[in-house]
Motif scaffolding. Sequence first.
Motif, PDB file in Angstrom:
ATOM      1  N   VAL A 109       0.846  -1.195   0.000  1.00 55.87           N
ATOM      2  CA  VAL A 109       0.000   0.000   0.000  1.00 55.87           C
ATOM      3  C   VAL A 109       0.879   1.243   0.000  1.00 55.87           C
ATOM      4  CG1 VAL A 109      -1.888  -1.147   1.275  1.00 55.87           C
ATOM      5  CG2 VAL A 109      -0.126   0.076   2.550  1.00 55.87           C
ATOM      6  N   GLN A 110       0.262   2.396  -0.292  1.00 57.29           N
ATOM      7  CA  GLN A 110       1.009   3.648  -0.203  1.00 57.29           C
ATOM      8  C   GLN A 110       0.831   4.205   1.200  1.00 57.29           C
ATOM      9  OE1 GLN A 110      -0.705   5.099  -4.056  1.00 57.29           O
ATOM     10  NE2 GLN A 110       1.306   6.073  -4.177  1.00 57.29           N
ATOM     11  N   ALA A 111       1.915   4.611   1.808  1.00 54.91           N
ATOM     12  CA  ALA A 111       1.874   5.059   3.205  1.00 54.91           C
ATOM     13  C   ALA A 111       0.989   6.289   3.353  1.00 54.91           C
ATOM     14  CB  ALA A 111       3.285   5.381   3.676  1.00 54.91           C
ATOM     15  N   ASP A 112       0.103   6.270   4.347  1.00 53.23           N
ATOM     16  CA  ASP A 112      -0.661   7.488   4.653  1.00 53.23           C
ATOM     17  C   ASP A 112       0.263   8.417   5.458  1.00 53.23           C
ATOM     18  OD1 ASP A 112      -0.602   6.590   7.275  1.00 53.23           O
ATOM     19  OD2 ASP A 112      -2.665   5.867   7.272  1.00 53.23           O
ATOM     20  N   ALA A 113      -0.258   9.612   5.776  1.00 54.71           N
ATOM     21  CA  ALA A 113       0.604  10.625   6.398  1.00 54.71           C
ATOM     22  C   ALA A 113       1.199  10.131   7.726  1.00 54.71           C
ATOM     23  CB  ALA A 113      -0.190  11.904   6.618  1.00 54.71           C
ATOM     24  N   ILE A 121       9.520   8.549   5.866  1.00 56.59           N
ATOM     25  CA  ILE A 121       9.517   8.457   4.399  1.00 56.59           C
ATOM     26  C   ILE A 121       8.505   9.470   3.859  1.00 56.59           C
ATOM     27  CG2 ILE A 121      10.243   6.026   4.141  1.00 56.59           C
ATOM     28  CD1 ILE A 121       7.212   5.314   4.070  1.00 56.59           C
ATOM     29  N   PRO A 122       8.607   9.852   2.590  1.00 58.85           N
ATOM     30  CA  PRO A 122       7.589  10.750   2.034  1.00 58.85           C
ATOM     31  C   PRO A 122       6.239  10.026   1.947  1.00 58.85           C
ATOM     32  CG  PRO A 122       9.522  10.612   0.583  1.00 58.85           C
ATOM     33  CD  PRO A 122       9.673   9.538   1.616  1.00 58.85           C
ATOM     34  N   PRO A 123       5.109  10.723   2.196  1.00 56.92           N
ATOM     35  CA  PRO A 123       3.800  10.091   2.057  1.00 56.92           C
ATOM     36  C   PRO A 123       3.664   9.482   0.666  1.00 56.92           C
ATOM     37  CG  PRO A 123       3.565  12.309   2.945  1.00 56.92           C
ATOM     38  CD  PRO A 123       5.005  12.140   2.582  1.00 56.92           C
ATOM     39  N   ASP A 124       2.878   8.435   0.577  1.00 55.76           N
ATOM     40  CA  ASP A 124       2.620   7.705  -0.674  1.00 55.76           C
ATOM     41  C   ASP A 124       3.737   6.747  -1.087  1.00 55.76           C
ATOM     42  OD1 ASP A 124       0.175   8.905  -0.788  1.00 55.76           O
ATOM     43  OD2 ASP A 124       0.822  10.501  -2.164  1.00 55.76           O
ATOM     44  N   THR A 125       4.824   6.705  -0.331  1.00 54.07           N
ATOM     45  CA  THR A 125       5.856   5.697  -0.595  1.00 54.07           C
ATOM     46  C   THR A 125       5.224   4.311  -0.405  1.00 54.07           C
ATOM     47  OG1 THR A 125       7.471   7.190   0.392  1.00 54.07           O
ATOM     48  CG2 THR A 125       8.172   4.898   0.122  1.00 54.07           C
ATOM     49  N   TYR A 126       5.662   3.348  -1.203  1.00 50.44           N
ATOM     50  CA  TYR A 126       5.093   2.000  -1.060  1.00 50.44           C
ATOM     51  C   TYR A 126       5.639   1.276   0.170  1.00 50.44           C
ATOM     52  CZ  TYR A 126       2.447   2.228  -5.290  1.00 50.44           C
ATOM     53  OH  TYR A 126       1.501   2.584  -6.198  1.00 50.44           O
ATOM     54  N   VAL A 127       4.703   0.714   0.918  1.00 49.85           N
ATOM     55  CA  VAL A 127       5.086  -0.051   2.113  1.00 49.85           C
ATOM     56  C   VAL A 127       4.359  -1.401   2.098  1.00 49.85           C
ATOM     57  CG1 VAL A 127       5.543   1.976   3.580  1.00 49.85           C
ATOM     58  CG2 VAL A 127       3.244   1.020   3.516  1.00 49.85           C
ATOM     59  N   PHE A 128       4.937  -2.366   2.793  1.00 56.06           N
ATOM     60  CA  PHE A 128       4.231  -3.621   3.026  1.00 56.06           C
ATOM     61  C   PHE A 128       3.396  -3.452   4.296  1.00 56.06           C
ATOM     62  CE2 PHE A 128       8.027  -5.903   0.951  1.00 56.06           C
ATOM     63  CZ  PHE A 128       7.381  -5.991  -0.283  1.00 56.06           C
ATOM     64  N   GLN A 129       2.117  -3.772   4.182  1.00 57.43           N
ATOM     65  CA  GLN A 129       1.253  -3.761   5.371  1.00 57.43           C
ATOM     66  C   GLN A 129       0.981  -5.224   5.726  1.00 57.43           C
ATOM     67  OE1 GLN A 129      -2.521  -1.283   5.714  1.00 57.43           O
ATOM     68  NE2 GLN A 129      -3.326  -3.359   5.785  1.00 57.43           N
ATOM     69  N   ILE A 130       1.514  -5.617   6.876  1.00 55.29           N
ATOM     70  CA  ILE A 130       1.491  -7.038   7.251  1.00 55.29           C
ATOM     71  C   ILE A 130       0.640  -7.224   8.506  1.00 55.29           C
ATOM     72  CG2 ILE A 130       2.957  -8.989   7.930  1.00 55.29           C
ATOM     73  CD1 ILE A 130       5.330  -7.279   6.648  1.00 55.29           C
ATOM     74  N   SER A 146       1.966  -4.467  10.941  1.00 53.90           N
ATOM     75  CA  SER A 146       3.294  -3.874  10.776  1.00 53.90           C
ATOM     76  C   SER A 146       3.414  -3.199   9.413  1.00 53.90           C
ATOM     77  CB  SER A 146       4.368  -4.965  10.836  1.00 53.90           C
ATOM     78  OG  SER A 146       4.322  -5.653  12.046  1.00 53.90           O
ATOM     79  N   TYR A 147       4.149  -2.108   9.398  1.00 52.28           N
ATOM     80  CA  TYR A 147       4.443  -1.398   8.144  1.00 52.28           C
ATOM     81  C   TYR A 147       5.959  -1.376   7.972  1.00 52.28           C
ATOM     82  CZ  TYR A 147      -0.380   0.126   8.460  1.00 52.28           C
ATOM     83  OH  TYR A 147      -1.748   0.135   8.554  1.00 52.28           O
ATOM     84  N   LEU A 148       6.404  -1.887   6.826  1.00 52.70           N
ATOM     85  CA  LEU A 148       7.830  -1.878   6.526  1.00 52.70           C
ATOM     86  C   LEU A 148       8.010  -1.311   5.125  1.00 52.70           C
ATOM     87  CD1 LEU A 148       7.215  -4.738   8.282  1.00 52.70           C
ATOM     88  CD2 LEU A 148       9.674  -4.837   8.120  1.00 52.70           C
ATOM     89  N   VAL A 149       9.054  -0.507   4.933  1.00 50.62           N
ATOM     90  CA  VAL A 149       9.265   0.129   3.632  1.00 50.62           C
ATOM     91  C   VAL A 149       9.614  -0.938   2.602  1.00 50.62           C
ATOM     92  CG1 VAL A 149      10.598   1.862   2.359  1.00 50.62           C
ATOM     93  CG2 VAL A 149      10.046   2.230   4.767  1.00 50.62           C
ATOM     94  N   LYS A 150       8.862  -0.958   1.512  1.00 48.04           N
ATOM     95  CA  LYS A 150       9.005  -2.010   0.501  1.00 48.04           C
ATOM     96  C   LYS A 150      10.429  -2.065  -0.074  1.00 48.04           C
ATOM     97  CE  LYS A 150       7.079  -3.411  -3.895  1.00 48.04           C
ATOM     98  NZ  LYS A 150       7.735  -2.850  -5.059  1.00 48.04           N
ATOM     99  N   ASN A 217      20.071   4.004  12.464  1.00 47.43           N
ATOM    100  CA  ASN A 217      18.968   4.961  12.660  1.00 47.43           C
ATOM    101  C   ASN A 217      17.848   4.905  11.630  1.00 47.43           C
ATOM    102  OD1 ASN A 217      19.589   6.021  15.118  1.00 47.43           O
ATOM    103  ND2 ASN A 217      20.976   7.564  14.241  1.00 47.43           N
ATOM    104  N   THR A 218      17.910   3.988  10.670  1.00 43.71           N
ATOM    105  CA  THR A 218      16.742   3.849   9.784  1.00 43.71           C
ATOM    106  C   THR A 218      15.643   3.120  10.546  1.00 43.71           C
ATOM    107  OG1 THR A 218      17.849   1.941   8.829  1.00 43.71           O
ATOM    108  CG2 THR A 218      17.577   3.823   7.365  1.00 43.71           C
ATOM    109  N   VAL A 219      14.398   3.474  10.189  1.00 44.23           N
ATOM    110  CA  VAL A 219      13.265   2.806  10.831  1.00 44.23           C
ATOM    111  C   VAL A 219      12.984   1.537  10.032  1.00 44.23           C
ATOM    112  CG1 VAL A 219      10.851   2.990  11.465  1.00 44.23           C
ATOM    113  CG2 VAL A 219      12.302   5.015  11.534  1.00 44.23           C
ATOM    114  N   ILE A 220      12.990   0.414  10.716  1.00 45.15           N
ATOM    115  CA  ILE A 220      12.733  -0.847  10.014  1.00 45.15           C
ATOM    116  C   ILE A 220      11.248  -1.223  10.076  1.00 45.15           C
ATOM    117  CG2 ILE A 220      13.449  -2.302  11.986  1.00 45.15           C
ATOM    118  CD1 ILE A 220      13.931  -3.170   8.255  1.00 45.15           C
ATOM    119  N   GLU A 221      10.583  -0.815  11.162  1.00 41.66           N
ATOM    120  CA  GLU A 221       9.181  -1.229  11.308  1.00 41.66           C
ATOM    121  C   GLU A 221       8.388  -0.201  12.097  1.00 41.66           C
ATOM    122  OE1 GLU A 221       8.379  -4.185  14.292  1.00 41.66           O
ATOM    123  OE2 GLU A 221       6.757  -5.107  13.159  1.00 41.66           O
TER     124      GLU A 221
END
Length: 242
Positions: A109-113, A121-130, A146-150, A217-221
């Motif tokens: 999905v595209q990340a909401d705000a 990440i910028p809004p609308d970036t693709y993420v996995f919603q698990i 969970s939301y993780l950056v695709k 320092n990157t966010v993994i989840e």
Amino acid sequence: MIQKDSPIPIYYQLQEQLKEMIENEELDPGTPLPSEREMAEKYEISRMTVRQAVTNLVNEGLLTRSKGRGTFVAEEKIEQTLMKLTSFSEDMRARGIEPGSKLISFEEVQADANTAKHLSIPPDTYVFQISRLRFGDGEPMALEVSYLVKDRLPEDTVNHLENSLYDYIEQQLGLAIDRARQTIEPSFATSREAELLTIDEGSPVLLLERTTFLSDNTVIEYVKSVYRGDRYKFIADMKRQR
Ligand code: 16G
């Protein structure tokens, strides 16, 4: 056992006797309580009085009420520490409970705000919603979304989610999970959450949100979880600052 001529209210006498039986393990977790009518007859008191004693114990968390099934002695709650960053699987194993996980859905999905803000990440970036339902000894305990950056994960991530996500991140992807920020809020189970967690709609639940960082320092989840209020309590040891 109930003293009707005592200045101590009858409901309170019954409540304290039931409490004592639970605390002394004369009534084990999961034991069904006799019906209001049966208890009223046994103690020769009114059903209203029985109801008051039982309601107070439900509110204290010693009994649980389930629509259409009756009232039961509550299971002991899982004490979850807030002092260490652990995975669900580790928490369960540390208590001798077998962890389990069922993948409910996996979507791109595209990340909401809000999600974008937490994942940096910028809004609308693709993420996995698990969405995963988590079990302890086969009993549903929590629902985790969970939301993780695709872009930060391999394409076949979906095939690795039946077990521990943290094991996958650390052992298979070789990433170093370092720290997390977590909030906890009370809420009530929606009908869908209730169905998955096998509790009544509107039962108390705890909403947990966690943002987990790698050592660079990157966010993994970013995760939003619903934990059963009747099965969890959180514990922190605190030291006075001088
Ligand atoms: C915890 C975390 C969740 C994480 C999971 C990994 C919360 C509310 N939940 O349950 O973010 O995905 O552990 O567990 O903080 P796993 O390695 O057993 O899949």
